[in-house]
Design a protein around this motif. Structure first.
Motif, mmCIF file in Angstrom:
data_model
loop_
_atom_site.group_PDB
_atom_site.id
_atom_site.type_symbol
_atom_site.label_atom_id
_atom_site.label_comp_id
_atom_site.label_asym_id
_atom_site.label_seq_id
_atom_site.Cartn_x
_atom_site.Cartn_y
_atom_site.Cartn_z
ATOM 1 N N ARG A 14 0.848 -1.210 0.000
ATOM 2 C CA ARG A 14 0.000 0.000 0.000
ATOM 3 C C ARG A 14 0.877 1.251 0.000
ATOM 4 N NH1 ARG A 14 -3.552 3.266 -1.196
ATOM 5 N NH2 ARG A 14 -5.013 4.156 0.278
ATOM 6 N N LEU A 15 1.949 1.229 0.784
ATOM 7 C CA LEU A 15 2.841 2.394 0.855
ATOM 8 C C LEU A 15 3.574 2.596 -0.471
ATOM 9 C CD1 LEU A 15 4.268 2.048 4.486
ATOM 10 C CD2 LEU A 15 2.333 3.409 3.688
ATOM 11 N N ALA A 16 3.924 1.486 -1.131
ATOM 12 C CA ALA A 16 4.577 1.588 -2.450
ATOM 13 C C ALA A 16 3.610 2.201 -3.452
ATOM 14 C CB ALA A 16 5.038 0.213 -2.902
ATOM 15 N N PRO A 24 11.376 5.098 -5.857
ATOM 16 C CA PRO A 24 12.036 4.426 -4.731
ATOM 17 C C PRO A 24 11.697 5.103 -3.402
ATOM 18 C CG PRO A 24 13.609 5.757 -5.971
ATOM 19 C CD PRO A 24 12.301 5.857 -6.703
ATOM 20 N N ALA A 25 11.725 4.326 -2.334
ATOM 21 C CA ALA A 25 11.436 4.888 -1.006
ATOM 22 C C ALA A 25 12.632 5.702 -0.532
ATOM 23 C CB ALA A 25 11.170 3.760 -0.026
ATOM 24 N N LYS A 26 12.350 6.866 0.050
ATOM 25 C CA LYS A 26 13.426 7.679 0.619
ATOM 26 C C LYS A 26 13.689 7.168 2.038
ATOM 27 C CE LYS A 26 14.830 12.428 1.468
ATOM 28 N NZ LYS A 26 15.308 12.252 2.823
ATOM 29 N N ALA A 27 14.945 6.836 2.298
ATOM 30 C CA ALA A 27 15.270 6.306 3.628
ATOM 31 C C ALA A 27 15.099 7.397 4.680
ATOM 32 C CB ALA A 27 16.700 5.784 3.631
ATOM 33 N N LEU A 28 14.601 7.009 5.826
ATOM 34 C CA LEU A 28 14.461 7.967 6.929
ATOM 35 C C LEU A 28 15.803 8.143 7.623
ATOM 36 C CD1 LEU A 28 11.151 6.854 8.607
ATOM 37 C CD2 LEU A 28 11.675 9.150 7.825
ATOM 38 N N ASP A 29 16.223 9.364 7.848
ATOM 39 C CA ASP A 29 17.438 9.572 8.634
ATOM 40 C C ASP A 29 17.053 10.183 9.980
ATOM 41 O OD1 ASP A 29 16.824 12.155 8.069
ATOM 42 O OD2 ASP A 29 18.500 12.503 6.717
ATOM 43 N N ALA A 30 18.059 10.372 10.826
ATOM 44 C CA ALA A 30 17.763 10.848 12.181
ATOM 45 C C ALA A 30 17.120 12.231 12.162
ATOM 46 C CB ALA A 30 19.044 10.896 13.004
ATOM 47 N N ARG A 31 17.519 13.062 11.193
ATOM 48 C CA ARG A 31 16.962 14.412 11.124
ATOM 49 C C ARG A 31 15.451 14.338 10.855
ATOM 50 N NH1 ARG A 31 19.794 19.477 9.948
ATOM 51 N NH2 ARG A 31 21.739 18.344 9.872
ATOM 52 N N ALA A 32 15.075 13.433 9.917
ATOM 53 C CA ALA A 32 13.654 13.279 9.595
ATOM 54 C C ALA A 32 12.895 12.689 10.778
ATOM 55 C CB ALA A 32 13.498 12.384 8.372
ATOM 56 N N LEU A 33 13.495 11.690 11.420
ATOM 57 C CA LEU A 33 12.827 11.086 12.571
ATOM 58 C C LEU A 33 12.678 12.088 13.706
ATOM 59 C CD1 LEU A 33 14.532 7.591 12.592
ATOM 60 C CD2 LEU A 33 12.145 8.076 12.142
ATOM 61 N N ALA A 34 13.709 12.910 13.878
ATOM 62 C CA ALA A 34 13.656 13.915 14.935
ATOM 63 C C ALA A 34 12.581 14.953 14.627
ATOM 64 C CB ALA A 34 15.011 14.592 15.070
ATOM 65 N N ALA A 35 12.449 15.317 13.357
ATOM 66 C CA ALA A 35 11.453 16.323 12.986
ATOM 67 C C ALA A 35 10.043 15.819 13.242
ATOM 68 C CB ALA A 35 11.626 16.704 11.518
ATOM 69 N N VAL A 53 8.022 8.799 1.042
ATOM 70 C CA VAL A 53 7.861 9.817 -0.008
ATOM 71 C C VAL A 53 8.939 10.883 0.174
ATOM 72 C CG1 VAL A 53 6.321 11.646 -0.861
ATOM 73 C CG2 VAL A 53 5.386 9.420 -0.200
ATOM 74 N N ASN A 54 9.566 11.296 -0.930
ATOM 75 C CA ASN A 54 10.562 12.360 -0.855
ATOM 76 C C ASN A 54 9.814 13.692 -0.784
ATOM 77 O OD1 ASN A 54 12.429 14.392 -1.467
ATOM 78 N ND2 ASN A 54 13.746 12.936 -2.512
ATOM 79 N N PHE A 272 1.102 9.886 -4.472
ATOM 80 C CA PHE A 272 1.929 11.098 -4.316
ATOM 81 C C PHE A 272 3.085 11.128 -5.319
ATOM 82 C CE2 PHE A 272 0.237 9.959 -0.082
ATOM 83 C CZ PHE A 272 -0.576 11.064 0.114
ATOM 84 N N ALA A 273 2.945 10.423 -6.445
ATOM 85 C CA ALA A 273 4.028 10.409 -7.448
ATOM 86 C C ALA A 273 4.256 11.831 -7.964
ATOM 87 C CB ALA A 273 3.657 9.488 -8.594
#
Ligand code: SF4
Length: 371
Positions: A14-16, A24-35, A53-54, A272-273
């Motif tokens: 479903r997320l794809a 492609p899926a954008k990997a979550l980094d710490a900055r995104a998780l923190a936000a 989603v980017n 959201f393409a």
């Protein structure tokens, strides 16, 4: 109800679909998780991040590109400062950890700095876990750019703290190195807050590593923030308590695993393409509820888009969380003005009464000025 593995596969599919074909899926980094922790109530952000989603690309496709990211100059300056802090086997960094967090321990001489190189993020994560396990036997150890994995909505997010220090008592400390200055011992609170949220994500990831050890070591909830001192390039540091940020982020991550519920509430065919026509894309984004606040401007790539929408709707959230809280049940600027003019609203409502009093005082003041 389908078994958990089937549910996980269905959610990933479903997320794809939400990301769009071949995106492609954008990997979550710490900055995104923190936000995420900066605006915990926003379903839009939770869903878009959970779906990979980017958001920067999405914001550009919506016609509201984000003004996000560091300039090349700031990046170069930050890298040079970090290299200075970690020079000579991290002697200065370890001195600061000893001085600010563990002054009773033996001074950090001959600290271990294990080689953490490995192939790919999974290899680096395994190498880091091994180095942490081996370091638990005593003395000081500095892990320079370790790699940690945190389970986010069923898939691993790979995170790279600036450093992790193992103390002689076996406890672990996260170190964040930032290039904003610390003036007279204190720095810009909003920047310190963002750094604390980011460090809290690393603390959570380290706790997952610790939990897998036979005798789990203590992961310290006071992290070390290293910044340039005043207007120089000399490092100084401050201990930052991240217990609150850690708790908020942990709650948010638990919530992220329920993105299935948010996805289920979307209209059929939502996507959201970024190559979709702008109108279709806007409708897709608007179909997910958002809670815009001015804080989004420094934390989310969609901020300009959400701010425009919030202003168009006359939502009081665009005035800030504190103003929003003062206004109780009045959710639009139009409602507020109408209540202040005495046209609508319950006079016993403290917010309405305060608005009317303020309107009277303003009228009196203006009348006095005119006379
Ligand atoms: S900018 Fe929009 S999507 Fe991002 S956190 Fe704020 S309201 Fe949510």
């Amino acid at each position: 109800m389908p078994p958990p593995r089937t549910r996980g596969t269905a959610l990933r599919q479903r997320l794809a679909e939400l990301r769009g074909p071949d995106v492609p899926a954008k990997a979550l980094d710490a900055r995104a998780l923190a936000a995420l922790a900066a605006n915990p109530g926003c379903k839009r952000r939770a869903l878009l991040d959970g779906a990979g989603v980017n958001k920067a690309t999405l914001a550009s496709a919506l016609g509201s590109p984000s003004a996000f990211g560091q300039s090349q100059f700031a990046l170069t300056r930050g890298n040079a400062f970090e290299a200075k802090v970690k020079a000579d086997g991290g002697a200065e960094l370890l001195r600061l950890v000893h001085e600010r967090l563990d002054p009773a321990a033996e001074p950090p001489v001959d600290a271990q700095v294990p080689d953490l190189t490995a192939i790919g993020p999974e290899g680096r994560t395994a190498r880091t876990a091994l180095a942490l396990r081996e370091a638990a036997s005593g003395g000081w150890t500095l892990l320079d750019h370790p790699m940690l994995a945190l389970d986010v909505a069923g898939s691993p997010a790979f995170l790279e703290p600036d450093a992790v220090v193992v103390h002689p008592d076996g406890s672990w400390t996260v170190v964040e190195i930032k290039s904003f200055p610390m003036l007279d011992g204190s720095a810009d609170p909003s920047k310190v807050g963002a750094a604390a949220r980011q460090a809290a994500v690393y603390v959570l990831a380290l706790e997952e590593v610790a939990a897998r050890l036979e005798t789990p070591p203590r992961v310290r909830h006071r992290v070390l923030l290293v910044c340039p001192k005043d207007f120089s390039n000399l490092p100084t540091a401050s201990a930052v308590d991240v217990r609150k940020q850690r708790a908020v982020t942990a709650r948010q991550l638990a919530r992220l695993t329920r993105i299935q519920d948010i996805a289920d509430a979307l209209p059929e065919g939502t996507c959201f393409a970024p190559d979709l026509p702008a109108g279709e894309l806007t409708a897709a984004v608007e179909s997910v509820p958002a809670t815009y606040a001015p804080e989004c401007l420094s934390a989310c790539e969609l901020a300009f888009h959400c701010r425009d929408r919030s202003r168009t709707d006359g939502a009081v959230t665009s005035l800030g969380r504190s103003v929003r809280a003062e206004l109780g049940g009045l959710t639009t600027v139009e409602d507020v003005l109408s209540a202040a003019r005495g046209e609508t609203g319950d006079p016993d409502d403290p917010a309405v009464a305060a608005l009317r009093r303020a309107a009277e005082l303003r009228a009196e003041a203006l009348g006095a000025t005119c006379r």
